[in-house]
Motif scaffolding. Structure first.
Motif, PDB file in Angstrom:
ATOM      1  N   PHE A 190      -2.482  33.973  -0.480  1.00 34.52           N
ATOM      2  CA  PHE A 190      -1.843  32.920  -1.271  1.00 34.52           C
ATOM      3  C   PHE A 190      -2.854  31.970  -1.908  1.00 34.52           C
ATOM      4  O   PHE A 190      -2.795  31.699  -3.116  1.00 34.52           O
ATOM      5  N   GLU A 191      -3.792  31.445  -1.128  1.00 31.27           N
ATOM      6  CA  GLU A 191      -4.732  30.451  -1.668  1.00 31.27           C
ATOM      7  C   GLU A 191      -5.599  31.041  -2.767  1.00 31.27           C
ATOM      8  O   GLU A 191      -5.881  30.393  -3.776  1.00 31.27           O
ATOM      9  N   ARG A 192      -6.013  32.301  -2.591  1.00 26.93           N
ATOM     10  CA  ARG A 192      -6.793  32.933  -3.655  1.00 26.93           C
ATOM     11  C   ARG A 192      -5.920  33.239  -4.870  1.00 26.93           C
ATOM     12  O   ARG A 192      -6.414  33.229  -6.004  1.00 26.93           O
ATOM     13  N   GLY A 193      -4.630  33.476  -4.631  1.00 22.32           N
ATOM     14  CA  GLY A 193      -3.719  33.628  -5.760  1.00 22.32           C
ATOM     15  C   GLY A 193      -3.632  32.357  -6.582  1.00 22.32           C
ATOM     16  O   GLY A 193      -3.639  32.395  -7.812  1.00 22.32           O
ATOM     17  N   VAL A 194      -3.567  31.218  -5.904  1.00 20.70           N
ATOM     18  CA  VAL A 194      -3.565  29.920  -6.596  1.00 20.70           C
ATOM     19  C   VAL A 194      -4.865  29.743  -7.374  1.00 20.70           C
ATOM     20  O   VAL A 194      -4.867  29.368  -8.553  1.00 20.70           O
ATOM     21  N   SER A 195      -5.988  30.022  -6.727  1.00 20.80           N
ATOM     22  CA  SER A 195      -7.297  29.864  -7.377  1.00 20.80           C
ATOM     23  C   SER A 195      -7.443  30.805  -8.569  1.00 20.80           C
ATOM     24  O   SER A 195      -8.056  30.459  -9.583  1.00 20.80           O
ATOM     25  N   SER A 196      -6.879  32.011  -8.433  1.00 25.64           N
ATOM     26  CA  SER A 196      -6.955  32.987  -9.521  1.00 25.64           C
ATOM     27  C   SER A 196      -6.187  32.501 -10.742  1.00 25.64           C
ATOM     28  O   SER A 196      -6.684  32.585 -11.875  1.00 25.64           O
ATOM     29  N   LEU A 197      -4.976  31.979 -10.542  1.00 22.45           N
ATOM     30  CA  LEU A 197      -4.217  31.423 -11.663  1.00 22.45           C
ATOM     31  C   LEU A 197      -4.923  30.208 -12.245  1.00 22.45           C
ATOM     32  O   LEU A 197      -4.945  30.009 -13.471  1.00 22.45           O
ATOM     33  N   LEU A 198      -5.539  29.423 -11.413  1.00 25.65           N
ATOM     34  CA  LEU A 198      -6.218  28.205 -11.864  1.00 25.65           C
ATOM     35  C   LEU A 198      -7.408  28.508 -12.782  1.00 25.65           C
ATOM     36  O   LEU A 198      -7.811  27.660 -13.580  1.00 25.65           O
ATOM     37  N   GLU A 199      -7.961  29.715 -12.694  1.00 24.61           N
ATOM     38  CA  GLU A 199      -9.053  30.080 -13.599  1.00 24.61           C
ATOM     39  C   GLU A 199      -8.592  30.124 -15.060  1.00 24.61           C
ATOM     40  O   GLU A 199      -9.410  30.056 -15.965  1.00 24.61           O
ATOM     41  N   HIS A 200      -7.291  30.199 -15.288  1.00 23.91           N
ATOM     42  CA  HIS A 200      -6.757  30.175 -16.647  1.00 23.91           C
ATOM     43  C   HIS A 200      -6.504  28.728 -17.076  1.00 23.91           C
ATOM     44  O   HIS A 200      -5.441  28.394 -17.617  1.00 23.91           O
ATOM     45  N   ARG A 201      -7.480  27.892 -16.849  1.00 19.18           N
ATOM     46  CA  ARG A 201      -7.318  26.453 -17.043  1.00 19.18           C
ATOM     47  C   ARG A 201      -6.986  26.096 -18.492  1.00 19.18           C
ATOM     48  O   ARG A 201      -6.087  25.281 -18.750  1.00 19.18           O
ATOM     49  N   ALA A 202      -7.695  26.679 -19.445  1.00 15.49           N
ATOM     50  CA  ALA A 202      -7.433  26.337 -20.848  1.00 15.49           C
ATOM     51  C   ALA A 202      -6.019  26.730 -21.250  1.00 15.49           C
ATOM     52  O   ALA A 202      -5.334  25.985 -21.968  1.00 15.49           O
ATOM     53  N   TYR A 203      -5.567  27.878 -20.767  1.00 13.81           N
ATOM     54  CA  TYR A 203      -4.203  28.317 -21.061  1.00 13.81           C
ATOM     55  C   TYR A 203      -3.185  27.353 -20.453  1.00 13.81           C
ATOM     56  O   TYR A 203      -2.224  26.951 -21.115  1.00 13.81           O
ATOM     57  N   ILE A 204      -3.398  26.985 -19.187  1.00 15.71           N
ATOM     58  CA  ILE A 204      -2.463  26.083 -18.505  1.00 15.71           C
ATOM     59  C   ILE A 204      -2.434  24.718 -19.191  1.00 15.71           C
ATOM     60  O   ILE A 204      -1.369  24.122 -19.378  1.00 15.71           O
ATOM     61  N   GLU A 205      -3.602  24.210 -19.579  1.00 18.49           N
ATOM     62  CA  GLU A 205      -3.659  22.905 -20.231  1.00 18.49           C
ATOM     63  C   GLU A 205      -2.927  22.916 -21.568  1.00 18.49           C
ATOM     64  O   GLU A 205      -2.408  21.889 -22.009  1.00 18.49           O
TER      65      GLU A 205
END
Length: 245
Positions: A190-205
């Motif tokens: 789970f935690e690495r799943g969160v970190s993996s999605l977080l790498e798409h920071r520009a997309y999320i922003e």
């Protein structure tokens, strides 16, 4: 009414190939399962039909493509994916047809997976949440390419280029399906799943005013907790619609 329980995902495999339309498609839940699988010594590779160049409203496509490719490679590294490859289809206008099926069949022959993972090919995500044409096209083409890859008479030119038929795909697992049948416990991923999605920071922003950290955690909690967990013993889980072959 008690929800129908999901079956555990098969474990009798060593190689998987995840075939999706855009950077970030895998990270909306599936990456947490990838972390669990790679921890167990399994090999998981990623194939993306596009570079997601039309995905950020405030960034022109030529800049967005390079940015999103970098984000996807960083995201894959977080969960131990073996390789990340991009095709040259255009974001937002992927066409289902023989050209797409050929590209996916070629990749399947190259990677020789027993498990093929793809994105929701149905018209909706459930209820009235309409799916996008790219997801529908890639998901359907992946299901078809699982068979194409093993037929020597479909796309015979692939064999001429060294990509001999591979009829070893045993299952196609569709993530995000409104008709799930199986699930995998992602407590340890789970935690690495969160970190993996977080790498798409520009997309999320570009997507929300919520902080990327809060957004990524909320999304994964919703998918793995409120989604599959009640049908899988209350454990954080990622659900798939599984098609045996």
């Amino acid at each position: 009414m008690v929800a129908e329980q999901l079956e555990p995902m098969p474990t009798e495999w060593t190689r998987a190939l995840a075939v999706v339309a855009h950077p970030d498609d895998i990270e909306y839940g599936t990456a947490a399962a990838v972390a669990v699988w790679t921890d167990a010594g399994r090999e998981v590779s990623y194939l993306l039909a596009t570079r997601g160049e039309a995905g950020i409203d405030g960034i022109p496509p030529e800049e967005s493509a390079e940015l999103r490719e970098r984000e996807q490679r960083a995201s894959a590294a977080v969960v131990g994916a073996s390789t990340v490859r991009f095709l040259d289809h255009h974001d937002g206008v992927i066409e289902y047809g023989t050209a797409l099926r050929r590209d996916l069949a070629a990749a399947i022959r190259e990677h020789r997976p027993e498990l093929l993972i793809t994105i929701n090919h149905h018209d909706t995500w459930g209820a009235r949440a309409w799916n996008t044409p790219d997801h529908r096209a890639v998901g359907r083409a992946a299901l078809d390419a699982a068979g194409d890859s093993g037929n020597r008479w479909i796309f015979p030119d692939l064999a001429d280029n060294g990509l001999v038929p591979w009829d070893g795909v045993r299952w196609v697992a569709v993530a995000g399906s409104p008709q799930p049948t199986h699930a995998v416990d992602v407590t340890d991923g789970f935690e690495r799943g969160v970190s993996s999605l977080l790498e798409h920071r520009a997309y999320i922003e570009g997507l929300t005013d919520t902080s990327p950290e809060t957004y990524a955690r909320n999304v994964l909690e919703s998918i793995t907790g409120g989604g599959a967990a009640p049908q899988f013993g209350g454990r954080p889980a990622l659900a798939f619609e599984l098609f045996p072959r």
